[in-house]
Design a protein around this motif. Structure first.
Motif, mmCIF file in Angstrom:
data_model
loop_
_atom_site.group_PDB
_atom_site.id
_atom_site.type_symbol
_atom_site.label_atom_id
_atom_site.label_comp_id
_atom_site.label_asym_id
_atom_site.label_seq_id
_atom_site.Cartn_x
_atom_site.Cartn_y
_atom_site.Cartn_z
ATOM 1 N N PRO A 8 15.311 -0.712 -2.793
ATOM 2 C CA PRO A 8 14.475 0.288 -2.133
ATOM 3 C C PRO A 8 13.303 0.736 -2.980
ATOM 4 O O PRO A 8 12.171 0.850 -2.487
ATOM 5 C CB PRO A 8 15.451 1.444 -1.895
ATOM 6 N N TYR A 9 13.533 0.942 -4.289
ATOM 7 C CA TYR A 9 12.448 1.424 -5.139
ATOM 8 C C TYR A 9 11.341 0.390 -5.251
ATOM 9 O O TYR A 9 10.160 0.734 -5.318
ATOM 10 C CB TYR A 9 12.989 1.789 -6.511
ATOM 11 N N LEU A 10 11.742 -0.889 -5.298
ATOM 12 C CA LEU A 10 10.737 -1.951 -5.356
ATOM 13 C C LEU A 10 9.842 -1.874 -4.125
ATOM 14 O O LEU A 10 8.614 -1.986 -4.213
ATOM 15 C CB LEU A 10 11.431 -3.315 -5.439
ATOM 16 N N LEU A 11 10.470 -1.668 -2.970
ATOM 17 C CA LEU A 11 9.702 -1.604 -1.731
ATOM 18 C C LEU A 11 8.771 -0.403 -1.722
ATOM 19 O O LEU A 11 7.647 -0.486 -1.237
ATOM 20 C CB LEU A 11 10.655 -1.552 -0.532
ATOM 21 N N VAL A 12 9.238 0.732 -2.286
ATOM 22 C CA VAL A 12 8.395 1.926 -2.274
ATOM 23 C C VAL A 12 7.140 1.686 -3.102
ATOM 24 O O VAL A 12 6.039 2.095 -2.726
ATOM 25 C CB VAL A 12 9.172 3.142 -2.813
ATOM 26 N N LEU A 13 7.287 0.975 -4.226
ATOM 27 C CA LEU A 13 6.120 0.726 -5.079
ATOM 28 C C LEU A 13 5.013 0.002 -4.314
ATOM 29 O O LEU A 13 3.848 0.106 -4.659
ATOM 30 C CB LEU A 13 6.529 -0.102 -6.296
ATOM 31 N N LEU A 14 5.426 -0.740 -3.259
ATOM 32 C CA LEU A 14 4.442 -1.496 -2.491
ATOM 33 C C LEU A 14 3.388 -0.605 -1.847
ATOM 34 O O LEU A 14 2.248 -1.018 -1.675
ATOM 35 C CB LEU A 14 5.158 -2.278 -1.385
ATOM 36 N N THR A 23 -2.459 12.987 7.987
ATOM 37 C CA THR A 23 -2.137 11.569 8.089
ATOM 38 C C THR A 23 -0.847 11.288 7.327
ATOM 39 O O THR A 23 -0.449 12.062 6.463
ATOM 40 C CB THR A 23 -3.254 10.690 7.515
ATOM 41 N N LEU A 24 -0.213 10.166 7.667
ATOM 42 C CA LEU A 24 0.990 9.760 6.945
ATOM 43 C C LEU A 24 0.693 8.610 5.989
ATOM 44 O O LEU A 24 1.580 8.122 5.304
ATOM 45 C CB LEU A 24 2.077 9.325 7.935
ATOM 46 N N SER A 25 -0.568 8.175 5.986
ATOM 47 C CA SER A 25 -0.914 7.040 5.136
ATOM 48 C C SER A 25 -1.198 7.530 3.724
ATOM 49 O O SER A 25 -2.009 8.435 3.517
ATOM 50 C CB SER A 25 -2.132 6.332 5.717
ATOM 51 N N LEU A 26 -0.536 6.941 2.744
ATOM 52 C CA LEU A 26 -0.698 7.433 1.375
ATOM 53 C C LEU A 26 -2.139 7.308 0.870
ATOM 54 O O LEU A 26 -2.670 8.262 0.296
ATOM 55 C CB LEU A 26 0.278 6.700 0.446
ATOM 56 N N ARG A 42 -0.855 -9.607 -4.466
ATOM 57 C CA ARG A 42 -0.464 -8.199 -4.381
ATOM 58 C C ARG A 42 1.020 -8.023 -4.698
ATOM 59 O O ARG A 42 1.410 -7.160 -5.488
ATOM 60 C CB ARG A 42 -0.735 -7.670 -2.973
ATOM 61 N N VAL A 43 1.833 -8.878 -4.064
ATOM 62 C CA VAL A 43 3.280 -8.757 -4.297
ATOM 63 C C VAL A 43 3.595 -9.036 -5.762
ATOM 64 O O VAL A 43 4.409 -8.341 -6.386
ATOM 65 C CB VAL A 43 4.052 -9.721 -3.367
ATOM 66 N N GLY A 44 2.876 -10.032 -6.329
ATOM 67 C CA GLY A 44 3.089 -10.338 -7.743
ATOM 68 C C GLY A 44 2.735 -9.145 -8.624
ATOM 69 O O GLY A 44 3.483 -8.783 -9.532
ATOM 70 N N ASP A 67 -8.831 -0.520 -1.395
ATOM 71 C CA ASP A 67 -7.518 -1.067 -1.041
ATOM 72 C C ASP A 67 -6.767 -1.517 -2.284
ATOM 73 O O ASP A 67 -6.155 -2.567 -2.307
ATOM 74 C CB ASP A 67 -7.654 -2.195 -0.013
ATOM 75 N N LEU A 68 -6.839 -0.722 -3.333
ATOM 76 C CA LEU A 68 -6.076 -1.007 -4.539
ATOM 77 C C LEU A 68 -4.648 -0.480 -4.346
ATOM 78 O O LEU A 68 -4.211 0.463 -4.973
ATOM 79 C CB LEU A 68 -6.735 -0.345 -5.751
ATOM 80 N N VAL A 69 -3.935 -1.114 -3.425
ATOM 81 C CA VAL A 69 -2.576 -0.696 -3.095
ATOM 82 C C VAL A 69 -1.834 -1.948 -2.670
ATOM 83 O O VAL A 69 -2.420 -2.880 -2.113
ATOM 84 C CB VAL A 69 -2.589 0.374 -1.985
ATOM 85 N N GLY A 70 -0.536 -1.980 -2.993
ATOM 86 C CA GLY A 70 0.234 -3.182 -2.690
ATOM 87 C C GLY A 70 0.124 -3.563 -1.229
ATOM 88 O O GLY A 70 -0.236 -4.678 -0.868
ATOM 89 N N GLN A 71 0.412 -2.619 -0.347
ATOM 90 C CA GLN A 71 0.392 -2.908 1.068
ATOM 91 C C GLN A 71 0.022 -1.629 1.799
ATOM 92 O O GLN A 71 0.869 -0.748 1.935
ATOM 93 C CB GLN A 71 1.776 -3.418 1.503
ATOM 94 N N PRO A 72 -1.228 -1.461 2.224
ATOM 95 C CA PRO A 72 -1.585 -0.208 2.901
ATOM 96 C C PRO A 72 -0.823 -0.104 4.219
ATOM 97 O O PRO A 72 -0.936 -0.972 5.076
ATOM 98 C CB PRO A 72 -3.096 -0.349 3.123
#
Lengths: 163, 170, 319
Positions: free
Chosen positions: C86-92, C167-170, C9-11, C100-105
């Motif tokens: 910060p932007y890298l982290l937001v992409l997660l 909810t606050l979950s994207l 995921r991180v990759g 769950d096609l998301v970097g980190q739910p």
């Protein structure tokens, strides 16, 4: 000692160390930047303690707004690059008050909660924080809101031109 | 219409969008040769045989970028009373680092020795190489376009008219 | 197995972090050129200059890394990294597709994204102050004033959609999104997008780097790789703001055949918003500093607050 404990202590050291740097550095603006590190480390501590919501509030409000405001204000003044040798910082009283209150509080907590064993609470999600604030703590929350509103109105009145 | 709030913003978006979908006007110069008008002023060519070293061009040149050297030669014509004298061109240089492409030398030349050529790709790394000698100027002659045709509706030239008159009289 | 998945995921997010900004940058090169009746880069990579940004990257790496003598070295050198991370982290936390096609739910992904984006201003202030250059400092102060102002409508507009979804979950926000929200949340959409543009300091909100008056604002003294980092941060910023707008207000992966093609819809929507960002840059002039603040405080904030009230009313009425 679990891995969490080790990380908690390590990040705590970072927080305390950078906090010391805030008050001891002679670079005026760097003190503000060290404050970013301190508050960030505290946010990480919250994360490690599973208080996610509080952690990100910490980042949003303190790092993103309060410190920025502080830096902004400092940069509007002289904000020299390099050491300011004319800083007026009496070490004795500062040590007394800072170390006294810090160590005193730490000792107090250690003594009061010495026999207490707490199970790690469930993750501090937005829902839990919301339920707590708008359930048990709704009155203090509203009182605080009124206080903030009063401060806002006061700020507007103060900044208004006399006509 | 322009009183509507945001009208200007919308217009800006519309114009850029229109430009986006229409062909761009960029010329891909080194890859695609530019389409120049046939009589563009690129470089000045010299027809050496026509030059009589009258020096008019060098004198008319506003920034003195034409250098001419010559010597006189005697030509013995069999049967003539005495040898004729003829000017021989030794040097005819145009310094294109000074030339401002006014074309006065070409206008001034009475003997059709100077011409405009549309060639323009003769940039150099060394400014001294912009001094074209007469051989180089001669080479440009190959690129000079043919003179424009006479206007078919126009009045015929004096020579033509005279020739026609003679033919009519005979 | 868990570690493998995490690494994967991180990759994937890192690849997106490195590729998407370049795509946006190249698109900007070409779209901007054609909007100005030009062709843009044509040579690098032989086919329509597709490798231009790679060539630029190579150039930036080769350049000398200069730190001005009067600058505050460590802070000066740290600033580009602080701007980028910060932007890298937001992409997660931005969901790409259903499931769950998301970097980190993250349970509070939206809040996380907003908090982290707000950190970027610290980098701007660091760069501005440590450059020891008055243009830099002026640019930094403008940027700080702008970012602090626009943070408010930005967060308020996002709060509106969070309230609507409950909810606050994207990923959950996207899941609960319905097409009629496009209309219901329209003011919030506009406010969020405009404030987002200001957050990443893109034209017409590029007062902090206004090149005609401030050279290049807080980036004036930067060269080489560090400057490239700032540029990269700007383009990741476009990706992040576009992706957030698409996620929150345009329904993310919703679309025909969302189960299998959800990721494509998300990318298309993000691309469309990024195109708007580029288009605005070409078409519109820069806002003056006073107009900028006026727009924020007198238009965006009231609209965002009104939207919050509206959202609350509709929610209560539907409950």
């Amino acid at each position: 000692m679990t891995a969490i404990d080790v990380m908690l202590s390590a990040v705590g050291l970072v927080a305390v160390g950078s906090a010391l740097a805030v008050v001891s550095t002679q670079h005026l603006v760097r003190a503000g930047l060290w404050l970013v590190v301190t508050l960030g480390a505290v946010a990480v501590e919250f994360l490690l303690l599973r208080a996610e919501f509080v952690a990100w509030v910490q980042v949003l409000i303190y790092v993103g707004a309060v410190v920025v405001l502080l830096l902004f204000a400092v940069m509007l003044t002289r904000a020299p690059i390099g050491r300011s040798t004319d800083l007026d910082r009496p070490i004795g009283p500062a040590l007394l008050i800072g170390a006294g209150s810090g160590l005193g509080l730490a000792g107090l907590f250690a003594w009061v909660f010495r026999d207490m064993r707490v199970n790690p609470p469930p993750t501090g999600s937005a829902q839990r924080v919301g339920e707590a604030i708008f359930g048990d703590w709704v009155l203090p929350f509203e009182v605080l809101s009124v206080l903030l509103l009063a401060a806002l109105v006061g700020a507007i009145v103060l900044s208004k031109k006399d006509t | 219409m322009s009183g509507v709030p945001g009208y200007g913003l919308g217009k800006g978006l519309a114009i850029t969008l229109k430009t986006l979908v229409s062909r761009s006007t960029t010329q891909q110069y080194p890859d695609v040769a530019p389409e120049l008008p046939p009589r563009s002023r690129g470089v000045i060519a010299l027809r050496e045989e026509n030059c009589t070293v009258c020096m008019l061009c060098a004198r008319e040149c506003p920034d003195w970028c034409i250098y001419i050297d010559s010597h006189k030669e005697e030509v013995v014509v069999p049967g003539a009373a005495r040898p004729r004298q003829r000017n021989v061109l030794d040097r005819f240089d145009i310094d294109f680092s000074l030339c401002m492409y006014c074309g006065i030398c070409i206008e001034a030349c009475p003997f059709d020795a100077l011409f405009w050529s549309p060639e323009f790709e003769y940039a150099e790394y060394d400014i001294r190489n912009l001094l074209h000698d007469k051989d180089r100027l001669n080479e440009w002659m190959a690129t000079v376009p043919a003179p424009p045709a006479h206007d078919p509706q126009g009045e015929p030239s004096k020579e033509e008219a005279n020739a026609l008159k003679k033919a009519g009289a005979a | 197995m868990d570690w493998l998945e995490l690494a994967l995921r991180v990759g994937a997010v890192t690849v997106a972090f490195l590729v998407l900004p370049l795509l946006v940058g190249q698109t900007e090169h070409k779209v901007m050129a054609h909007m100005q009746a030009r062709l843009g880069p044509m040579y690098a990579g032989a086919f329509h200059g597709w490798a231009q940004l790679i060539a630029d990257g190579v150039k930036f790496v080769q350049k000398e890394d200069i730190t001005p003598r009067a600058a505050d070295g460590p802070v000066f050198k740290l600033a580009p990294g602080v701007a980028l991370i910060p932007y890298l982290l937001v992409l997660l936390v931005i969901p790409l597709g259903p499931g769950d096609l998301v970097g980190q739910p993250l349970d509070i992904g939206l809040f996380f994204a907003l908090a982290i984006v707000g950190v970027g201003v610290v980098a701007v202030l660091m760069a501005a102050w440590s450059s020891a250059n008055k243009y830099s400092l002026l640019g930094g102060l403008r940027a700080a004033a702008q970012l602090m102002g626009y943070e408010l409508p930005f967060v308020l507009a996002a709060a509106s959609v969070a309230m609507a979804a409950g909810t606050l979950s994207l990923p959950l926000i996207v899941e609960r999104w319905e097409p009629w929200w496009l209309l219901w949340q329209l003011p919030a959409t506009l406010v969020f997008f405009i404030a987002g543009l200001a957050e990443i300091r893109r034209p017409p909100f590029d007062m902090p780097i206004a090149d005609s008056e401030l050279v290049f604002g807080y980036m004036t003294e930067y060269t080489g790789l560090r400057f490239a980092f700032f540029l990269l941060a700007e383009y990741v910023g476009i990706v992040v703001i576009s992706a957030l707008t698409a996620t929150l207000f345009l329904g993310g992966w919703h679309g025909p055949m969302a189960e299998s093609l959800g990721w494509l819809w998300m990318l298309l929507k993000t691309g469309a918003v990024a195109f708007l960002v580029i288009w605005f840059r070409v078409a519109w002039p820069r806002l003056r500093e006073d107009q900028l603040q006026r727009l924020c405080w007198l238009i965006l904030v009231p609209v965002a607050l009104a939207q919050l009230v509206l959202t609350a009313w509709v929610r209560v009425a539907m409950a």
